[in-house]
Design an enzyme around this catalytic site. Structure first.
Site, PDB file in Angstrom:
ATOM      1  N   GLY A  55       2.980   2.709  10.575  1.00  0.00           N
ATOM      2  CA  GLY A  55       2.756   1.952  11.805  1.00  0.00           C
ATOM      3  C   GLY A  55       2.616   0.465  11.551  1.00  0.00           C
ATOM      4  N   GLU A 101      -9.969   3.917   6.199  1.00  0.00           N
ATOM      5  CA  GLU A 101      -9.180   4.394   7.335  1.00  0.00           C
ATOM      6  C   GLU A 101     -10.020   5.115   8.390  1.00  0.00           C
ATOM      7  OE1 GLU A 101      -6.552   3.119   7.913  1.00  0.00           O
ATOM      8  OE2 GLU A 101      -5.766   2.484   5.969  1.00  0.00           O
ATOM      9  N   GLU A 133       0.854  -1.187   0.000  1.00  0.00           N
ATOM     10  CA  GLU A 133       0.000   0.000   0.000  1.00  0.00           C
ATOM     11  C   GLU A 133       0.890   1.237   0.000  1.00  0.00           C
ATOM     12  OE1 GLU A 133      -2.707   0.460   3.319  1.00  0.00           O
ATOM     13  OE2 GLU A 133      -3.789   2.053   2.299  1.00  0.00           O
ATOM     14  N   HIS A 157      -6.667  -2.224  15.107  1.00  0.00           N
ATOM     15  CA  HIS A 157      -6.919  -1.476  13.868  1.00  0.00           C
ATOM     16  C   HIS A 157      -6.677  -2.364  12.644  1.00  0.00           C
ATOM     17  CE1 HIS A 157      -6.826   2.267  11.353  1.00  0.00           C
ATOM     18  NE2 HIS A 157      -6.036   1.517  10.605  1.00  0.00           N
ATOM     19  N   GLU A 158      -5.520  -2.989  12.607  1.00  0.00           N
ATOM     20  CA  GLU A 158      -5.197  -3.808  11.427  1.00  0.00           C
ATOM     21  C   GLU A 158      -6.129  -5.012  11.343  1.00  0.00           C
ATOM     22  OE1 GLU A 158      -3.450  -2.136   9.550  1.00  0.00           O
ATOM     23  OE2 GLU A 158      -2.525  -0.808  11.033  1.00  0.00           O
TER      24      GLU A 158
HETATM   25  N1  PHE Z   1      -3.080   0.957   5.802  1.00  0.00           N
HETATM   26  C1  PHE Z   1      -2.206   1.110   6.941  1.00  0.00           C
HETATM   27  C2  PHE Z   1      -3.131   1.344   8.138  1.00  0.00           C
HETATM   28  O1  PHE Z   1      -3.656   0.493   8.680  1.00  0.00           O
HETATM   29  C3  PHE Z   1      -1.272   2.231   6.876  1.00  0.00           C
HETATM   30  C4  PHE Z   1      -0.223   2.141   5.825  1.00  0.00           C
HETATM   31  C5  PHE Z   1      -0.331   2.881   4.679  1.00  0.00           C
HETATM   32  C6  PHE Z   1       0.882   1.339   6.002  1.00  0.00           C
HETATM   33  C7  PHE Z   1       0.629   2.824   3.686  1.00  0.00           C
HETATM   34  C8  PHE Z   1       1.849   1.292   5.051  1.00  0.00           C
HETATM   35  C9  PHE Z   1       1.737   2.039   3.908  1.00  0.00           C
HETATM   36  O2  PHE Z   1      -3.457   2.391   8.511  1.00  0.00           O
HETATM   37 ZN    ZN Z   2      -5.649   1.652   8.629  1.00  0.00          ZN
END
Ligand code: PHE
Ligand code: ZN
Length: 879
Positions: free
Chosen positions: A273, A332, A128, A309-310
């Site tokens: 994170g 998000e 991502e 969160h994840e």
């Molecule tokens: N999607 C991840 C999150 O849970 C954040 C993230 C974005 C990590 C881009 C890596 C690169 O918020």
């Molecule tokens: Zn997220």
């Protein structure tokens, strides 16, 4: 202009176009060898029914060395395709076909930490938002969902563990090359179609903590947390958090986990994170490892919330994903709201809400007021990496929270059930989310949706008067212009309120629906101006925006007596905290211009603060929040043009005066809250927080006992929160023994990277211009490493964002350090550099001298910067 980088194109929401071809399945073969990794990919393409005429398809690919390209097993000659400007275009495609490519990549040389890279000897991925294109050719966009089968091959001794998404379906040793058994392979199959940004792969030699979770329907899920062997003892907290999160999502949202395995891998080098890859989360070590000896209480809480969160993303993000990156807040904002509520349910909801609001108003509000201001669903971007912002995450969560309250808990749950059900396996938009809210409730949210498209923080101005025996509250809303968005429309603002009588008791109000509790009313404001009248006795104090019911700046001219009353009697945790903040700000604001009055200002605050201290045992964490002075950054944002030196003078004068005026209290809190045995429950954490705060005030007030108490605590800490609290007091107040403590700390913890990050951060945050030199020295420290984002953030990030009196040193030395660091980092890791560049966002409000110095530095950096940094600096310099 010579940049060495291609000009960055602008991507616009209005230009969204579905892909010409869809991909049903992907077979990947990743052959990891020293120096070069070969990726073979077979894509099953099918013409998208919405574009029946298409015969051409483009695939993203960045930095790939193309070996061969074949269509339905026939090698394509170079007239059939073009690979330039990071795009592979293939012509003459039939309605269905298989495109096979073989490419070479070099994870060992990947310092940007996007795509496939190496970290402490392990190989891992971050895809991502647009990292997958650095692994193989693919339509790297979230609306292409495919089934992935992944085979990973590597040396068996160095990479005994080979992981990817889903379930392992086959494995074995490689028999070729005569070196039997030296290399092995594993094939993973993910049954759920997913966008490529959720792809993950890990190869390494890792320790594993294993457990199981039985889902509500009785399915057994293997939970595996992986880390370097030395960190195996730091995984228990993440495991407990994961199990709590899984149960909570079943109970609160009816969401069950869907695969047989759930894995988390801890990685030392990570730009953000953590990442919610399907079935195989990859985490920054800072967000998963926790042990009382090495992790602060705040760290423990962060691990719990990030793990949750994840995990929650598995439904809000993975099963239902985003159509395009303009919809980022769809996953998000919603997922942050979910993790906030989870943490609130695990611990104190009132404290959690204040912490979240504190974070929002002190970080997202400034973003909204600066050059990077953008809507929760922006209209355009250059680099999507730059839009992983507090606005998308935190303001996005507030927008979901408002919908939760507008609909009520029951309807909101029906709405999310509806949303998950009709969108499962799809890539959708923020409009689809709101449509589900409307569908089940009959609520018209068309005007409410402006929250997604309109940037900036609304200012809610409230005035009141008694007239004709009634109390009238008049509300006006106004959203200041933001870059590229001059005109603003009135928003729907839910205002939860109560009216406290002169004894501080809530007046009886006509609740009038909208989910108001007893003694409360919720006014749904949807005009620029509205007046509401109440039959209450004279002399009430309005308790406004209870629970922070909308992300707005509240402008009401509270008297000191009213604030004292709210602080003492309001049942709403946010309103109490806000009252304390207003009292502090009023005093601090005056001190910015009249520095000599600190003792008088402190004396005036003593009676109210003594009440808070007297009640601190009820909820130590809440007391710590109420007693915390706003920081220098927040104070500075109230004074334009900004002169950080005068802000610092006012702030430290106030702290010192409060330290002296309440010294007996600080002393007894410092002594009495000392624990004799270690506990990690919420109350114990709250007591440590309060004690660290008391010690800080005690030292600020130059109390002779402060040094002794800090040294005692430092010598025999029960946990890292104590040890670090003591170290910070010693170092920040220059107490005797500070240098020795720093040396001792570094000796003790030199092998613990996350603890050493704290060591750097403590030193980088010592207020005052002299810290510039210390940070320069630390940049040369053998333990400092430009290639480790956590380390760079700890030193340079803390200095830039958390230490305004040093960063903005009058002679420009802080800017010089910053700009040199920025350029150096940019050449290694543009994403992390761009985040750091945001530290200069207050350029437009600086007093002229500093503004000129910083402008010159930024303009210089921009000349040779990456696209990521150019976008950020461009916006800052243009404002
Ligand atoms: N999607 C991840 C999150 O849970 C954040 C993230 C974005 C990590 C881009 C890596 C690169 O918020
Ligand atoms: Zn997220």
């Amino acid at each position: 202009m010579e940049t060495g980088y291609a000009a960055v194109a602008i991507t616009r929401l209005q230009d969204y176009c579905p892909p010409a071809y869809l991909i049903d399945s992907v077979a990947l073969d990743v052959d990891i060898r020293d120096g070069v990794t070969t990726v073979t990919s077979s894509l099953s393409l099918r013409r998208n029914p919405v574009s029946p005429e298409s015969t051409v398809m483009t695939f993203n690919g960045e930095g790939l060395t193309l070996r061969t390209l074949a269509l339905d097993d026939v090698v394509l000659d170079s007239s059939r395709y073009r690979y330039e400007n990071d795009l592979l275009t293939v012509q003459g495609l039939p309605a269905t076909c298989t495109l096979t490519s073989v490419v070479d990549i070099e994870p060992e040389n990947n310092t940007a930490l996007e795509g496939l890279y190496q970290s402490n000897g392990m190989i891992c991925t971050q895809c991502e938002a647009e990292g997958f294109r650095r692994i193989t050719f693919f339509p790297d966009r979230p609306d292409v969902l495919a089934r992935f089968t992944t085979t990973v091959r590597a040396d068996k001794a160095r990479y005994p563990l080979l992981l990817s998404n889903g379930n392992p379906v086959a494995w074995g040793d490689e028999k070729s090359h005569g070196e039997e058994g030296a290399r092995h392979w594993v094939t993973w199959e993910d049954p759920f179609p997913k966008p490529c940004y959720l792809f993950a792969l890990v190869a390494g030699d890792l320790a594993c903590l294993e457990d199981t979770f039985v889902t509500v329907s009785g399915r057994k899920v293997a939970l595996r947390l992986y880390a370097e062997h030395r960190d195996l003892d730091k995984l228990d907290h993440a495991m407990a958090s994961l199990k709590n999160a899984m149960r909570w999502d079943e109970q609160t949202y009816g969401r069950e986990y869907d695969l047989d395995i759930y894995m988390i891998v801890a990685v030392s080098h990570f730009n953000m994170g953590a990442m919610e890859n399907k079935g195989l989360n990859i985490f920054n070590t800072s967000c998963v490892l926790a042990h009382p000896a090495t992790t602060t209480d705040a760290g423990f809480q962060r691990v719990e919330s990030v793990v949750a969160h994840e995990y929650f993303h598995n439904w809000s993000g993975n099963r239902v994903t985003c159509r395009d990156w303009f919809q980022l807040s769809l996953k998000e904002g919603f997922t942050v709201f979910r993790d906030q509520e989870f943490s609130a349910d695990m611990h104190s909801a009132a404290v959690k809400r204040v912490e979240d609001v504190d974070f929002l108003v002190n970080h997202q509000f400034p973003e909204d007021q600066g050059p990077m201001a953008h809507a929760v669903r922006p209209e355009k971007y250059q680099k999507i990496d730059n839009f992983y912002t507090l606005t998308i995450y935190e303001k996005g969560a507030e927008i979901v929270r408002m919908q939760y309250h507008l609909l009520g808990a029951e309807n909101f749950r029906k709405a999310t059930d509806h949303y998950f059900e009709i969108n499962d396996g799809k890539a959708v938009t923020c409009d689809d989310f709101v449509a589900s809210m409307e569908a089940v409730s009959g609520y018209d949210l068309s005007q409410f949706k402006r929250w997604y498209s309109q940037a900036g923080t609304p200012i809610l101005t409230v005035t009141d008067e008694y007239r004709d025996g009634q109390y009238h509250l008049r509300f006006r809303q106004h959203t200041p212009a933001t870059p590229g968005q001059e005109q603003k429309q009135p928003l729907v603002i839910p205002i939860r309120l109560a009216l406290l009588d002169e004894q501080g008791a809530p007046c009886a109000l006509d609740a009038g629906g909208n989910g108001a509790a007893e003694g409360e009313q919720v006014v749904i404001m949807d005009q620029a101006e509205q007046t509401v009248s109440f039959n209450v006795p004279a002399g009430v104090t309005p308790s406004l925006l209870r629970g922070f019911s909308a992300p707005v700046v509240l402008d009401y001219d509270y008297s000191v007596d009213q604030l004292a009353r709210l602080l003492a009697y309001d049942s709403d945790g946010y309103c109490r905290w806000n009252a304390a903040q207003r009292l502090y700000f009023a005093a601090l604001d005056r001190l910015v211009t009249e520095t000599d009055e600190a003792d008088a200002e402190a004396a005036a605050l003593v009676p109210v603060l003594e009440q808070v201290i007297a009640r601190s045992d009820e909820d130590p964490a809440q007391a710590a929040l109420l007693l915390s002075l706003p920081g220098e950054v927040a104070l500075g944002d109230r004074h334009k043009p900004l002169n950080p030196a005068s802000i610092h003078r006012a702030h430290s004068a106030m702290k010192k005066a409060l330290g002296k005026a309440l010294q007996s209290h600080w002393l007894s809190l410092s002594e009495n809250l000392l624990a004799t045995e270690l506990s990690m429950d919420g109350r114990a954490m709250g007591r440590r927080q309060l004690r660290n705060l008391a010690l800080d005030f005690l030292a600020a007030g130059e109390h002779p006992e402060a040094g002794r108490l800090a040294v005692e605590l430092f010598e025999l800490p029960l946990c890292m929160s104590e040890e670090l609290g003591a170290l910070r007091a010693l170092v920040h107040h220059g107490l005797p023994g500070a240098d020795q403590a720093l040396t001792q700390f570094a000796d003790r913890w030199q092998d613990e990277a996350l603890v050493m990050d704290q060591w750097f951060a403590v030193q980088a945050s010592v207020p005052g211009a002299h810290t510039v030199e210390q940070v320069s020295r630390l940049l040369e420290h053998p333990a400092f490493d430009w290639k480790t984002p956590n380390r760079v953030r700890a030193l340079v990030g803390t200095f830039t964002n958390g230490n305004p009196s040093a960063f903005h040193a009058e002679n420009g030395s802080g800017y010089q350090l910053f700009s040199a660091a920025l350029s150096r980092l940019d050449a290694i890791n543009p994403q992390v550099a761009a985040r750091l560049a945001n530290g200069a966002a207050r350029l437009p409000v600086l007093e002229p001298g500093r503004k000129a110095l910083l402008t010159e530095r930024l303009a210089e950096v921009k000349k040779t910067a990456s696209g990521n940094v150019v976008e950020v600096l461009g916006r800052i310099l243009a404002s």
